[in-house]
Scaffold this active site. Structure first.
Site, short mmCIF file in Angstrom:
data_model
loop_
_atom_site.label_atom_id
_atom_site.label_comp_id
_atom_site.label_asym_id
_atom_site.label_seq_id
_atom_site.Cartn_x
_atom_site.Cartn_y
_atom_site.Cartn_z
N GLU A 49 52.86 37.46 43.98
CA GLU A 49 51.80 38.43 43.66
C GLU A 49 51.57 39.28 44.89
O GLU A 49 51.22 38.76 45.95
CB GLU A 49 50.48 37.73 43.36
CG GLU A 49 50.49 36.79 42.20
CD GLU A 49 49.18 36.00 42.14
OE1 GLU A 49 48.20 36.38 42.82
OE2 GLU A 49 49.15 35.01 41.42
N ASP A 60 37.01 37.28 46.22
CA ASP A 60 37.70 36.74 47.38
C ASP A 60 36.75 36.20 48.44
O ASP A 60 35.73 36.79 48.75
CB ASP A 60 38.61 37.81 48.00
CG ASP A 60 39.81 38.07 47.12
OD1 ASP A 60 40.53 37.09 46.81
OD2 ASP A 60 40.02 39.22 46.70
#
Ligand code: PLP
Lengths: 264, 402
Positions: A49, A60
């Site tokens: 990815e 995140d």
């Protein structure tokens, strides 16, 4: 899209989970992110990815935030990400992009999907695109045969899992825990239950991510999931080692150990 | 006022305002947003909830807030200016209206912890206040830059028993405080309610927060009819995320003769790029879970915003304002730091009311557009907050020693 399903067919025959690695594009810089992802592919990862940097990465934790800030300081553009996808695609392994939806929509959904297809990209993971808002995205990715990976979470109820999974092509991304990306001491106990619930509603491969960073954790998750996604652990090595050659050595080691932990 | 289903504009289930609004969030939050939406709709049809909320508004906040005709300020503005006195609310701004509504919902949902973001500190103070009142744990995220320019409010929150976490990522202002609050929420959603402080964010926040703030417009409409005998020519409010503006605009939306004016922070000037005038200088995009106007670059990266006012220093804006702009029901104008501070000084010296610097943008706006009006025309300005928290910033601006 087919390439992704073929990988999972192959790993199934080999009786192991697939290893999927994540790294933000442009971190530590454009050339090096491409080089590292290639190294990870060459040392046993089944797909990668490429993280498209975004200024407000809600999903995140501190590790990836820091990497993404560096990537943005490096002025990594969407076209740079496509360039990296193209470079990596010569590995013949599937290359995905992980992107929040803001950059995709601003760039233009059609243009994004078309240019990604031209870069030989296999699929796109969209962590903050809900299926209710995904109409144009679904149309365009279907037209260009780009895999659409949506993320589900332990809080997703059964009906919701069915609804989301029905729009997925490629694999379902199961977030192992309630929280943001980052390394954790232990694999969340919720991951196995989520995968079991997904199996009741979909035949698609299921990959588990968030908080999987060590070979032991990969082994635990690989026992019940079709794929294991590792991101922050690679990022951390790069953040903690300013000596790039040393970082590369550590990343190769980690990749090989993760891969070795996956046969069931 | 009671919030009944009839007196609210019903939006589509997914919370869209034309192409704006919606939900762009991690799947992990979907069930919490659905629960909140459901609980909210149940609550507004429950007489007990409405009674409890209006009791708090009256006996704790001090509602209805007065409508004050600002006669000496009006001489400068060259039209009749009325102030909706949200500065007189308990905690010093309009933010408390929404906070009490959401705090009651938190209790109904059985959650024991609230988190909030804050820019100017007013929403953080209001949230810390409600948390103390209802015995909830409270964590407030605040950009590090804002903790410095609004130090007084940081101390207030701590005195109220809240934990204030300075956010050191990104631009270290409101935008990043929201990111951190969202991350906390994703992690702790089972026990925690995110008490979002403006009409932005994923559905149901823009609709729900607006509805808790409509009380300002409902009261103002009745008060101006009583005091002036007619509807005003215009309503004016500052726009950060847009909550004080939408709250006072909304009950006037169907009054076609009433103009709606929103004033955004233009910082050093829109042309300099150092501003927070999202509707003037931004374009449609996605930020913090909703589609609206956003200050962003061609790759969808959010741009940093700038304003002397911490409460307006935000590169996004509520989706309903984006829609009101596009359909031309409301108009939005930029006000620079200098224009705002001049109006701050003028109101202080003509009316004995020191406004919040956010509010000063609305007052400056009235001065700026006044030549479109006759001296007998009426404008109602949302005096969204008081300036106590801004004394240090203002003293520095005007060169006073403290
Ligand atoms: C007094 C005051 N007015 C206005 C605002 C701006 O917020 P909004 O646009 O949501 O009303 C703030 C935000 O902190 C504030 O404290």
């Amino acid at each position: 899209m087919n390439s992704i399903l073929e990988v999972f067919k192959k790993t199934k025959v080999e009786n192991r989970a697939a290893l999927i690695a994540y790294l933000p594009a442009g971190f530590p810089n454009k050339e090096k992110s491409s080089e590292i992802l290639r190294l990870i592919l060459d040392n046993g990862a089944d797909m990668v990815e490429v993280g498209l940097p975004y200024s407000d990465p809600l999903m995140d934790g501190p590790t990836i935030q820091q990497a993404v800030e560096i990537s943005l300081e490096n002025k990594t553009s969407i076209d740079d990400c496509f360039q990296i996808v193209k470079e990596l695609s010569t590995s013949k392994k599937p290359v995905l992009i992980m992107s929040y939806y803001s950059p995709i929509e601003k760039y233009g959904v059609s243009k994004f999907v078309e240019n990604f297809a031209l870069a030989n990209g296999a699929g796109v993971i969209t962590p903050d695109l809900t299926i209710e808002e995904a109409g144009p995205w679904i149309l365009k990715t279907t037209e260009q045969e780009i895999a659409r990976v949506f993320v589900v979470a332990p809080s997703s109820k059964a009906a919701r899992l069915t609804k989301v999974a029905s729009e997925v092509t490629g694999f379902v991304y199961a977030a192992s825990l309630m929280g943001v990306t980052g390394t954790r001491a232990q694999v969340s106990s919720k991951a196995e239950e989520l995968v079991a619930n997904l199996r009741k509603t979909t035949d698609l491969p299921i990959a588990v991510g968030l908080g999987v960073s060590t070979p032991a954790q990969a082994k635990t998750v690989g026992a019940f999931a079709d794929g294991v996604i590792v991101g922050s652990a690679f990022v951390k090595i790069l953040l903690e080692n300013s000596d790039f050659e040393k970082a590369k050595t550590l990343i190769v080691e980690l990749t090989q150990q993760l891969r070795a932990a996956l046969p069931r | 006022m009671t919030l009944s289903a009839e007196n609210l504009r019903v939006d589509s289930a997914a919370g869209h305002f034309g192409p704006y609004g919606g939900r762009f969030v991690p799947e992990a939050l979907i069930s919490a947003l659905e629960e909140l939406d459901l609980e909210y709709h149940k609550a507004i049809q429950d007489p007990e909830f409405n009674q409890e909320l209006s009791g708090l508004q009256k006996n704790y906040v001090g509602r209805p807030s007065p409508l004050t005709e600002a006669k000496r300020f009006s001489e400068y503005a060259k039209l009749r200016v009325f102030l909706k006195r949200e500065d007189l609310n308990h905690t010093g701004s309009h933010k408390i209206n929404n906070v009490l509504g959401q705090a009651l919902l938190t209790v109904r949902m059985g959650k024991k912890r609230v988190i909030a973001e804050t820019g100017a500190g007013q929403h953080g103070v209001a949230t810390a206040t409600a948390a103390a009142l209802f015995g909830l744990d409270c964590v407030v995220y605040m950009g590090e830059e804002d903790t410095q320019r609004q130090a007084l409010n940081v101390a207030r929150m701590k005195l109220l028993g809240a934990e204030v976490i300075p956010v050191t990522t990104g631009t270290r202002t409101l935008k990043d405080a929201i990111n951190e609050a969202m991350r906390d929420w994703v992690t702790n959603v089972e026990t925690t309610h995110y008490l979002l402080g403006t009409v932005a964010g994923p559905h149901p926040f823009p609709t729900m927060v607006r509805d808790f703030h409509r009380v300002m417009g409902v009261e103002a409409r009745e008060q101006i009819l009583n005091q002036a005998g007619r509807l005003p020519e215009a309503i004016a409010a500052c726009v950060g995320g847009g909550s004080n503006a939408i709250g006072i605009f909304h009950p006037f939306i169907d009054d076609e003769t009433v103009q709606l004016h929103g004033f955004e922070a233009a910082g050093d000037g829109v042309a300099t790029g150092r501003h927070a005038a999202t509707l003037t200088g931004g374009s449609p995009g996605i930020l913090h879970g909703t589609r609206s106007y956003v200050l962003q670059d061609k790759d969808g990266q959010t741009l940093p915003s700038h304003s002397i006012s911490a409460g307006l220093d935000y590169p996004g804006v509520g989706p309903e304002h984006a829609w009101l702009k596009d359909i031309k029901r409301a108009s939005y104008h930029p006000i620079t730091d200098t224009e705002a501070m001049d109006a701050f000084s003028l109101l202080s010296k003509t009316e004995g009311i020191i406004p919040a610097i956010e509010t000063a943008h609305a007052l400056a706006g009235v001065l700026k557009i006044s030549d479109q009006f006759k001296p007998t025309d009426i404008v109602v300005v949302n005096c969204s907050g008081r300036g106590d928290k801004d004394v240090e910033t203002a003293a520095k601006w005007f060169g006073l020693k403290i």
